[in-house]
Design a protein around this motif. Structure first.
Motif, PDB file in Angstrom:
ATOM      1  N   ASN A 107      -3.539 -11.165   2.242  1.00 59.92           N
ATOM      2  CA  ASN A 107      -2.859 -10.047   1.582  1.00 59.92           C
ATOM      3  C   ASN A 107      -1.777  -9.525   2.527  1.00 59.92           C
ATOM      4  O   ASN A 107      -1.957  -8.533   3.236  1.00 59.92           O
ATOM      5  N   VAL A 108      -0.662 -10.214   2.525  1.00 56.20           N
ATOM      6  CA  VAL A 108       0.410  -9.930   3.480  1.00 56.20           C
ATOM      7  C   VAL A 108       0.951  -8.511   3.329  1.00 56.20           C
ATOM      8  O   VAL A 108       1.150  -7.795   4.320  1.00 56.20           O
ATOM      9  N   LYS A 109       1.186  -8.084   2.089  1.00 59.33           N
ATOM     10  CA  LYS A 109       1.748  -6.750   1.848  1.00 59.33           C
ATOM     11  C   LYS A 109       0.852  -5.653   2.415  1.00 59.33           C
ATOM     12  O   LYS A 109       1.329  -4.687   3.014  1.00 59.33           O
ATOM     13  N   ASP A 110      -0.453  -5.801   2.219  1.00 63.54           N
ATOM     14  CA  ASP A 110      -1.393  -4.800   2.720  1.00 63.54           C
ATOM     15  C   ASP A 110      -1.404  -4.777   4.244  1.00 63.54           C
ATOM     16  O   ASP A 110      -1.462  -3.704   4.857  1.00 63.54           O
ATOM     17  N   CYS A 111      -1.348  -5.951   4.856  1.00 63.93           N
ATOM     18  CA  CYS A 111      -1.346  -6.029   6.321  1.00 63.93           C
ATOM     19  C   CYS A 111      -0.093  -5.379   6.903  1.00 63.93           C
ATOM     20  O   CYS A 111      -0.152  -4.704   7.939  1.00 63.93           O
TER      21      CYS A 111
END
Length: 204
Positions: free
Chosen positions: A91-95
């Motif tokens: 979950n790139v956006k969350d990271c």
């Protein structure tokens, strides 16, 4: 030749707990430390703080000789001695939103590089469905990109929903404790026939 070289390689083990708190997290950490201390006494052991968040940020604590001697004390406690978080490396956006990686970075790559930087040869991930699918994603990334690391997922969840594991760690303890609580609640209800009790049980 390769086999003997691998056997001679110094092992460094990392432990990581993630997802929700559940029975057996602390016990799993304790038993792993105790077993490695017996089987590979010269191997270094660390714990990544707060799950995959700690792995991405490089937050770790060493398992000292004193901790090794008392490791089984952890089997008597709940929670996790090294902390948890709900972070998925895919979950790139969350990271990015959490400040765990920078814009343009791949969390899987950041995690892999941190493992290399720390000299880790074996990573134990202890958690439920999301924790283990993330562990599988990380293992696949490591293999595809020629990182010589082993990832071992240990299924822990009261939901008992990690396929194909028949029974996850923590599920029985949660069921037993829920039954004990219900038994006590029923006994309390017997004192008043007009009493209404609602017993909420978490899980799937």
């Amino acid at each position: 030749m390769a086999k003997s070289a691998r056997a001679a390689k110094k092992q460094k083990i990392a432990l990581l707990t993630a997802g929700g708190l559940a029975p057996c997290l602390s016990a799993a950490v304790g038993f792993l430390i105790d077993m490695y201390s017996k089987k590979l006494p010269k191997a270094e052991i660390i714990g990544y703080r707060n799950g995959y968040m700690g792995l991405l940020k490089g937050w770790s604590i060493p398992v000292t000789a004193a901790v090794r001697k008392q490791a089984l004390v952890l089997t008597q406690h709940g929670g996790s001695p090294i902390g948890n978080s709900r972070v998925k490396l895919t979950n790139v956006k969350d990271c990015i939103k959490r400040g765990l990686v920078k814009e343009g970075q791949n969390p899987l790559h950041v995690a892999a590089e941190q493992l290399v930087k720390d000299g880790i040869t074996i990573l134990h991930t202890i958690g439920g469905d999301d924790t283990n699918t993330t562990a599988a994603d990380l293992a696949a990334y490591l293999a595809t990109n020629n990182y010589n690391l082993t990832v071992v997922g240990l299924p822990k969840t009261i939901d008992n929903d990690v396929i194909p594991i028949a029974q996850t760690l923590g599920a029985v303890t949660a069921a037993e404790q829920g039954a004990i609580f219900f038994e006590n609640a029923i006994n309390e209800q017997s004192t008043n026939p007009r009493m209404l009790l609602i017993h909420e049980v978490m899980g799937r």
